[in-house]
Design a protein around this motif. Structure first.
Motif, PDB file in Angstrom:
ATOM      1  N   ARG A 405       0.843  -1.192   0.000  1.00 21.03           N
ATOM      2  CA  ARG A 405       0.000   0.000   0.000  1.00 21.03           C
ATOM      3  C   ARG A 405       0.878   1.242   0.000  1.00 21.03           C
ATOM      4  O   ARG A 405       1.783   1.375   0.824  1.00 21.03           O
ATOM      5  N   VAL A 406       0.595   2.143  -0.934  1.00 18.80           N
ATOM      6  CA  VAL A 406       1.292   3.424  -1.018  1.00 18.80           C
ATOM      7  C   VAL A 406       0.232   4.514  -1.102  1.00 18.80           C
ATOM      8  O   VAL A 406      -0.738   4.382  -1.862  1.00 18.80           O
ATOM      9  N   SER A 407       0.388   5.578  -0.324  1.00 18.49           N
ATOM     10  CA  SER A 407      -0.624   6.639  -0.342  1.00 18.49           C
ATOM     11  C   SER A 407       0.013   8.003  -0.129  1.00 18.49           C
ATOM     12  O   SER A 407       1.066   8.130   0.512  1.00 18.49           O
ATOM     13  N   LEU A 408      -0.648   9.014  -0.669  1.00 13.91           N
ATOM     14  CA  LEU A 408      -0.264  10.417  -0.479  1.00 13.91           C
ATOM     15  C   LEU A 408      -1.527  11.190  -0.134  1.00 13.91           C
ATOM     16  O   LEU A 408      -2.531  11.108  -0.857  1.00 13.91           O
ATOM     17  N   THR A 409      -1.489  11.928   0.973  1.00 13.58           N
ATOM     18  CA  THR A 409      -2.637  12.707   1.430  1.00 13.58           C
ATOM     19  C   THR A 409      -2.234  14.180   1.531  1.00 13.58           C
ATOM     20  O   THR A 409      -1.183  14.503   2.090  1.00 13.58           O
ATOM     21  N   MET A 410      -3.083  15.055   1.005  1.00 15.96           N
ATOM     22  CA  MET A 410      -2.838  16.494   1.082  1.00 15.96           C
ATOM     23  C   MET A 410      -4.149  17.194   1.419  1.00 15.96           C
ATOM     24  O   MET A 410      -5.234  16.672   1.117  1.00 15.96           O
ATOM     25  N   GLY A 411      -4.042  18.346   2.072  1.00 15.01           N
ATOM     26  CA  GLY A 411      -5.261  19.039   2.437  1.00 15.01           C
ATOM     27  C   GLY A 411      -5.003  20.432   2.969  1.00 15.01           C
ATOM     28  O   GLY A 411      -3.857  20.904   3.043  1.00 15.01           O
ATOM     29  N   GLN A 412      -6.089  21.074   3.364  1.00 12.55           N
ATOM     30  CA  GLN A 412      -6.043  22.432   3.883  1.00 12.55           C
ATOM     31  C   GLN A 412      -6.944  22.532   5.111  1.00 12.55           C
ATOM     32  O   GLN A 412      -8.096  22.085   5.083  1.00 12.55           O
ATOM     33  N   GLU A 413      -6.398  23.098   6.194  1.00  8.69           N
ATOM     34  CA  GLU A 413      -7.173  23.351   7.403  1.00  8.69           C
ATOM     35  C   GLU A 413      -7.504  24.840   7.464  1.00  8.69           C
ATOM     36  O   GLU A 413      -6.608  25.689   7.464  1.00  8.69           O
ATOM     37  N   PHE A 414      -8.805  25.139   7.522  1.00  9.21           N
ATOM     38  CA  PHE A 414      -9.262  26.519   7.645  1.00  9.21           C
ATOM     39  C   PHE A 414      -9.607  26.757   9.114  1.00  9.21           C
ATOM     40  O   PHE A 414     -10.631  26.272   9.610  1.00  9.21           O
ATOM     41  N   GLY A 415      -8.728  27.481   9.812  1.00  7.72           N
ATOM     42  CA  GLY A 415      -8.865  27.637  11.245  1.00  7.72           C
ATOM     43  C   GLY A 415      -9.420  28.982  11.665  1.00  7.72           C
ATOM     44  O   GLY A 415      -9.466  29.941  10.879  1.00  7.72           O
ATOM     45  N   THR A 425       2.309  10.953   3.904  1.00  5.85           N
ATOM     46  CA  THR A 425       2.623   9.876   2.977  1.00  5.85           C
ATOM     47  C   THR A 425       2.890   8.599   3.753  1.00  5.85           C
ATOM     48  O   THR A 425       3.327   8.638   4.918  1.00  5.85           O
ATOM     49  N   GLU A 426       2.627   7.456   3.110  1.00  6.66           N
ATOM     50  CA  GLU A 426       2.778   6.165   3.778  1.00  6.66           C
ATOM     51  C   GLU A 426       3.157   5.097   2.767  1.00  6.66           C
ATOM     52  O   GLU A 426       2.706   5.115   1.621  1.00  6.66           O
ATOM     53  N   PHE A 427       3.993   4.171   3.218  1.00  7.10           N
ATOM     54  CA  PHE A 427       4.329   2.982   2.432  1.00  7.10           C
ATOM     55  C   PHE A 427       4.313   1.777   3.371  1.00  7.10           C
ATOM     56  O   PHE A 427       4.884   1.825   4.465  1.00  7.10           O
ATOM     57  N   ALA A 428       3.648   0.696   2.960  1.00  5.44           N
ATOM     58  CA  ALA A 428       3.570  -0.514   3.774  1.00  5.44           C
ATOM     59  C   ALA A 428       3.608  -1.734   2.869  1.00  5.44           C
ATOM     60  O   ALA A 428       3.119  -1.697   1.729  1.00  5.44           O
ATOM     61  N   ARG A 442       6.376  -0.914   7.666  1.00  2.97           N
ATOM     62  CA  ARG A 442       5.589   0.293   7.392  1.00  2.97           C
ATOM     63  C   ARG A 442       6.402   1.525   7.744  1.00  2.97           C
ATOM     64  O   ARG A 442       7.116   1.551   8.762  1.00  2.97           O
ATOM     65  N   ALA A 443       6.297   2.562   6.902  1.00  3.47           N
ATOM     66  CA  ALA A 443       6.917   3.861   7.170  1.00  3.47           C
ATOM     67  C   ALA A 443       5.927   4.943   6.780  1.00  3.47           C
ATOM     68  O   ALA A 443       5.274   4.854   5.735  1.00  3.47           O
ATOM     69  N   ALA A 444       5.780   5.957   7.642  1.00  2.00           N
ATOM     70  CA  ALA A 444       4.820   7.032   7.381  1.00  2.00           C
ATOM     71  C   ALA A 444       5.342   8.330   7.968  1.00  2.00           C
ATOM     72  O   ALA A 444       5.995   8.333   9.018  1.00  2.00           O
ATOM     73  N   TYR A 445       5.031   9.418   7.270  1.00  2.00           N
ATOM     74  CA  TYR A 445       5.383  10.748   7.774  1.00  2.00           C
ATOM     75  C   TYR A 445       4.242  11.698   7.428  1.00  2.00           C
ATOM     76  O   TYR A 445       3.655  11.645   6.331  1.00  2.00           O
ATOM     77  N   SER A 446       3.920  12.592   8.358  1.00  2.88           N
ATOM     78  CA  SER A 446       2.871  13.579   8.114  1.00  2.88           C
ATOM     79  C   SER A 446       3.142  14.810   8.960  1.00  2.88           C
ATOM     80  O   SER A 446       3.805  14.740  10.005  1.00  2.88           O
ATOM     81  N   SER A 447       2.589  15.956   8.504  1.00  5.33           N
ATOM     82  CA  SER A 447       2.803  17.202   9.236  1.00  5.33           C
ATOM     83  C   SER A 447       1.854  18.272   8.704  1.00  5.33           C
ATOM     84  O   SER A 447       1.445  18.252   7.538  1.00  5.33           O
TER      85      SER A 447
END
Length: 627
Positions: A405-415, A425-428, A442-447
């Motif tokens: 499984r490989v994934s990329l997630t992106m978004g915007q927070e309106f605060g 992003t994640e790879f497993a 599994r390896a994942a990083y997000s911020s």
């Protein structure tokens, strides 16, 4: 944790040991018949000798004989070999792809004494027959609703093997087989037989401590009146602080109208966590599933442990966090084109979108803001499943997920105060072979990202290895090794992680030991014994755990002195009951936090598995949990 529960179970073990010992002594007083001089094998293993003598006593017309005959089952056989590859089933039925399903016969079995592969196997003792009389078998309609193929429709590739897996993963089904009737099959049509064996769906547990008067009672019904509705509830009483009671409840209706949409209602009222929530959800339950999504709302209140003061002398305290969250997501899977009519490609390209609206009613610090988070994700997933035994269960068939499984997630927070971007992003991957075992990584990083810096980030690394199953007669041994790393990056001061129980050292419990970066290594050995009483199988467990914990964005856990945990114990399980696996453990922890008065030795009981498989189905886009 009540001190009487370990005592209760060890008392049962002691009584069983006394019974076996008395059996040995009583039979030792009998005059042994003359041995056959032509016999070459004059030795017999201890467990075989004990079971043989117990069988001999059970055949006598005495009170002890009738009791043993009612309690013990001597001729129970495993239903299939270990290491059976689920892919073989797919290839076995490839010749039936796209044939018309002429008929579907559904056969349901009671939980006790019956077999899904041997029609001659029947309940043999009083307890099996009594248990079946109290059980309501699963409605055949529920079984049909789980199938990925229909009568008078073409049989799609993967439909048989995926349907069998989905039934087996249903909580109120112990095991299942889906077979094609080869005798009635023609060149253009097939007859399919579905055999499912229930578990005894009603269960409960409880504990009580005479010294403090505290205790816990829990009840669960996983298949109410055979209709598949699930209810769970637990109640704790006479607790010390801050409130004497806790109550939880959960109600689930799965696969509504054969849509694979489930409804969940949750109520949790604990000392440090309260939740009320309602959700409708549908996941990517099978390889061929095209759409998944969920919609729901939750009301949550938490008590968070706040960090020490800047002088490192002020003790940590607690702060209250309350919020309402509305959640919606939708996913779509795309299949790659195949020019082989009989081949179903396993890979899927998946797109997902999600909207989360959070409104805070109470915050412990100024680091929280009302916000609306919009996320989108793209991923690639390959899933396949194998079958083996003696991983989490005690002989039942278990599905082992493997794939990528490989994934990329992106978004915007309106605060409320500021807007932030989010990236993750994640790879497993996982590999399995009966001769090698199971390897997962599994390896994942997000911020979150603001105009000036990256914040509330987390780096996660994980590896898990199960050895192959080592067998010697009726004894079976398997080793487990797991390593995990969680690195918080520019986290808020009140966002802390622990090394308690499943998060680090099993059985370890500290209220104040927290950090922002953690490394954990766990080892476990499970020895499955041939002993079985009332259908409860026994395994012995030994474990060794190491955990490093540090605080601060520039800290390194490996520069800190590690915490250790070592222990042994017993694991009990009856595969035919809905009761959770019961583990009674004795743990030893050489190093304890200086500011807490904790004992280095601890008896503890748990029903939650320490290791879990990572399914390679694509999940909803989301913010990585820091825990």
């Amino acid at each position: 944790m009540s001190s009487c529960r370990p005592l209760y179970f060890f008392t049962r073990i002691a009584l069983l040991a006394i019974l076996l010992l008395l059996t040995e002594l009583c039979l030792a007083q009998e005059v042994s018949p003359p041995q056959d001089s032509t016999r070459t094998d004059t030795t017999q293993k201890f467990d075989e000798r004990v079971m043989s003598r117990l069988r001999e006593i059970s055949e006598r017309k005495t009170i002890m004989g009738k009791l043993l005959k009612a309690v013990l089952v001597f001729d129970r056989k495993d239903e299939e070999l270990t290491g059976l590859d689920a892919e073989l089933i797919e290839r076995e039925y490839e010749k039936h792809n796209y044939k018309i399903v002429r008929s579907i016969e559904v056969i349901t079995r009671n939980p006790f004494g019956y077999s899904i592969t041997d029609t001659t196997q029947l309940p043999k003792n009083f307890f099996e027959k009594a248990g079946n009389s109290l059980h309501v078998r699963t409605n055949k309609r529920l079984i049909r609703n789980k199938l990925l193929f229909k009568q008078n429709a073409p049989l799609e590739p993967l439909a048989l093997v995926e349907s069998e897996r989905l039934l087996r993963q249903t909580e109120y089904i112990l095991d299942t087989r889906i077979v094609v009737d080869e005798y009635s099959t023609t060149e253009d049509s097939v007859d399919v037989v579905v055999i499912a064996k229930d578990i005894f769906s009603l269960g409960g547990s409880g504990s009580y401590s005479p010294s403090s008067g505290s205790g816990r009672a829990a009840i669960r019904e996983l298949n109410f009146l055979g209709q598949g509705h699930q209810l769970r509830s637990s109640y704790r009483f006479n607790m010390v602080a801050p409130r004497p009671w806790e109550l939880t409840g959960e109600y689930t209706i799965e696969n509504i109208g054969r849509t694979y949409i489930s409804a969940d209602l949750n109520y949790i009222n604990q000392n440090y966590y309260q939740e009320k929530s309602a959700f409708l959800s549908r996941d990517f339950f099978a390889t061929n599933t095209k759409y998944a999504g969920a919609v729901g709302v939750s009301w949550i209140n938490e008590r968070l442990l706040l960090p020490m003061g800047p002088d490192d002398v002020t003790p940590p305290g607690f702060g209250n966090l309350g919020y309402t969250r509305r959640d919606f997501w939708l996913g779509r899977a795309f299949r790659f084109k195949s020019y082989n009519l009989g081949f179903e490609p396993r890979g899927r390209l998946i797109l997902g979108v999600r909207a989360i609206d959070t409104k805070f009613t109470e915050t412990p610090t100024d680091n929280y803001q009302n916000n609306t988070l919009l996320l989108s994700s793209i991923g690639y997933s390959v899933r396949r499943y194998y079958k083996d035994r003696y991983l989490y269960g005690f002989g039942r068939t278990e599905d082992i997920p493997a794939g990528t499984r490989v994934s990329l997630t992106m978004g915007q927070e309106f605060g409320q105060r500021e807007n932030r971007r989010y990236i993750g992003t994640e790879f497993a991957f996982a590999k399995y072979a009966p001769s090698f075992g199971y390897l997962f990584g599994r390896a994942a990083y997000s911020s979150f990202v603001t105009s000036s810096e990256w914040e509330q980030g987390v780096l996660e690394l994980e590896a898990l290895y199960f050895t192959k199953l080592y067998e010697r007669n009726n004894w079976k041994l398997r080793h487990y090794i797991m390593a995990r790393t969680t690195y918080g990056i520019n986290r808020n001061p009140e966002e802390l992680i622990s090394i308690n129980n499943e998060e680090g050292l099993r059985g370890f419990r500290s209220e104040f030991l927290r950090g922002s970066r953690r490394m954990v290594v766990n080892y476990e050995a499970n020895l499955y014994t041939p002993l079985s009483v009332f259908g409860f199988r026994l395994a012995t467990v030994a474990f060794a755990d190491l955990a490093w914990l540090s605080v601060g964005n520039s800290s390194s856990p490996l520069k800190e002195k590690p915490y250790h945990g070592y222990g042994i114990g017993f694991r009990f399980r009856n595969e035919y009951l809905s009761f959770s696996t019961i583990q009674i453990m004795l743990g030893y922890y050489p190093r304890m936090p200086e500011y807490e008065n904790l004992n280095s030795f601890r008896f503890f009981q748990t029903s939650r598995p320490y290791y879990e498989f990572e399914d390679f189905r694509f999940n909803r886009p989301g913010v990585a949990q820091f825990r």
